[in-house]
Design a protein around this motif. Sequence first.
Motif, PDB file in Angstrom:
ATOM      1  N   GLY A 171      10.193   4.757   2.809  1.00  0.00           N
ATOM      2  CA  GLY A 171      10.240   4.228   4.168  1.00  0.00           C
ATOM      3  C   GLY A 171      10.285   5.328   5.206  1.00  0.00           C
ATOM      4  N   HIS A 172      11.120   6.344   4.979  1.00  0.00           N
ATOM      5  CA  HIS A 172      11.291   7.413   5.943  1.00  0.00           C
ATOM      6  C   HIS A 172      10.063   8.323   6.038  1.00  0.00           C
ATOM      7  CE1 HIS A 172      15.503   6.204   5.455  1.00  0.00           C
ATOM      8  NE2 HIS A 172      15.695   6.755   6.628  1.00  0.00           N
ATOM      9  N   VAL A 173       9.373   8.526   4.926  1.00  0.00           N
ATOM     10  CA  VAL A 173       8.246   9.461   4.912  1.00  0.00           C
ATOM     11  C   VAL A 173       6.919   8.774   5.202  1.00  0.00           C
ATOM     12  CG1 VAL A 173       6.968  11.131   3.513  1.00  0.00           C
ATOM     13  CG2 VAL A 173       9.456  10.991   3.323  1.00  0.00           C
ATOM     14  N   LEU A 174       6.726   7.568   4.689  1.00  0.00           N
ATOM     15  CA  LEU A 174       5.415   6.931   4.774  1.00  0.00           C
ATOM     16  C   LEU A 174       5.347   5.776   5.767  1.00  0.00           C
ATOM     17  CD1 LEU A 174       4.534   6.828   0.971  1.00  0.00           C
ATOM     18  CD2 LEU A 174       3.848   8.539   2.674  1.00  0.00           C
ATOM     19  N   ALA A 220       0.834  -1.209   0.000  1.00  0.00           N
ATOM     20  CA  ALA A 220       0.000   0.000   0.000  1.00  0.00           C
ATOM     21  C   ALA A 220       0.866   1.256   0.000  1.00  0.00           C
ATOM     22  CB  ALA A 220      -0.920  -0.007   1.224  1.00  0.00           C
ATOM     23  N   ILE A 221       1.975   1.215   0.744  1.00  0.00           N
ATOM     24  CA  ILE A 221       2.878   2.353   0.784  1.00  0.00           C
ATOM     25  C   ILE A 221       3.518   2.579  -0.577  1.00  0.00           C
ATOM     26  CG2 ILE A 221       5.124   3.105   1.697  1.00  0.00           C
ATOM     27  CD1 ILE A 221       4.231   1.996   4.404  1.00  0.00           C
ATOM     28  N   LEU A 222       3.956   1.514  -1.214  1.00  0.00           N
ATOM     29  CA  LEU A 222       4.582   1.642  -2.524  1.00  0.00           C
ATOM     30  C   LEU A 222       3.595   2.173  -3.561  1.00  0.00           C
ATOM     31  CD1 LEU A 222       6.701  -1.647  -2.583  1.00  0.00           C
ATOM     32  CD2 LEU A 222       7.516   0.694  -2.237  1.00  0.00           C
ATOM     33  N   LYS A 223       2.343   1.785  -3.430  1.00  0.00           N
ATOM     34  CA  LYS A 223       1.314   2.309  -4.325  1.00  0.00           C
ATOM     35  C   LYS A 223       1.097   3.792  -4.080  1.00  0.00           C
ATOM     36  CE  LYS A 223      -3.490   1.617  -5.772  1.00  0.00           C
ATOM     37  NZ  LYS A 223      -4.739   0.820  -5.563  1.00  0.00           N
ATOM     38  N   GLN A 224       1.073   4.180  -2.804  1.00  0.00           N
ATOM     39  CA  GLN A 224       0.893   5.590  -2.457  1.00  0.00           C
ATOM     40  C   GLN A 224       2.068   6.438  -2.942  1.00  0.00           C
ATOM     41  OE1 GLN A 224       0.604   6.279   1.777  1.00  0.00           O
ATOM     42  NE2 GLN A 224      -0.244   8.336   1.545  1.00  0.00           N
ATOM     43  N   THR A 225       3.261   5.853  -2.921  1.00  0.00           N
ATOM     44  CA  THR A 225       4.459   6.574  -3.347  1.00  0.00           C
ATOM     45  C   THR A 225       4.311   7.117  -4.760  1.00  0.00           C
ATOM     46  OG1 THR A 225       5.876   5.228  -1.911  1.00  0.00           O
ATOM     47  CG2 THR A 225       6.938   6.336  -3.760  1.00  0.00           C
TER      48      THR A 225
END
Length: 314
Positions: free
Chosen positions: A253-256, A81-86
Amino acid sequence: MATQGTSRPTTIFIWIVPRTCSTVLAKCMTFVEGAQIWMEPYCASYTKETFFNPEYKKDDPRMEKVRAMEAEFRAGTMMQAILKQTKDLPNVIDEQEISYEWVKAQLEIVDPETKFVIVKDQSFAIADRLGFLPDIPNCRHAFMIRHPRDAFFSLKKVITKQYAFSWESSDISDCYPFLPVNEFFETHHRLWKRLQGVDGCEPVIIDGSDLTTRPEDILPKFFAKLGIPFESRYLTWDESDEVITRKWGGGSGHVLFHPKQGIYSRAANSSKFDAPKNPRGTPLESDPPNTPELTRLINDAMPFYEEMYAQRVR
């Protein structure tokens, strides 16, 4: 993250070692008028060259164990989900794609609406790669320190909790063979010495315990030395971490991820500076016992810390 323009903001680098209360400072500075925040882009670049590089220590079983844990995690629902949001955030890049060259280029771009570009980052990630600092005027450097006892105990608490390691048997200087844990403070001190007098300015040092204990005293002095107009409203802020997603730049990783998890979720959801429960360098009654590697790390770090502590903002 920025567009081309003509005016040049002041770029402020805040160099750190882990667990120095730097993320709560970054959250505070997110609300400075005209501020743009970068969350450890050089650290993400360092991780790309080491942790995410399959050739780096490829025959080290410790490294392979950590990589296997990461591969399992990245395949999980949360990270997907994080990678998609990126992909939908112009200020965030996948940490497997970031690079020192990309960071340097980004920091050289001018956004006409930005007054201060604030980069919080790990000293170990740049100390031997100073050529990747941006070629721009108006740079200032600051250093955050914290008593080694407090910093290393906090780091071990985070690591053992996140990965369910045993407190007694784990060695934080050996858990992550790509991180120079043994040299954190020495490298921090070396970078401080190297940057003294650069651009005619002396680096500014603040202690995390001082900042969180006396923010009304330390923050105005810190801002003044960096040329940031201080306002009393900067002592409290919105606790939501949504502002981080919108306004911080750096690796995914650092932001999300880290703001949502235990590494610095408390700071990401903070609304003010919280005073420590224990005096600087002293244990809490609830703290687990000391361990051999903590004793060694603390003792090795103390001379570097003490020299910098003597030069801190008071």
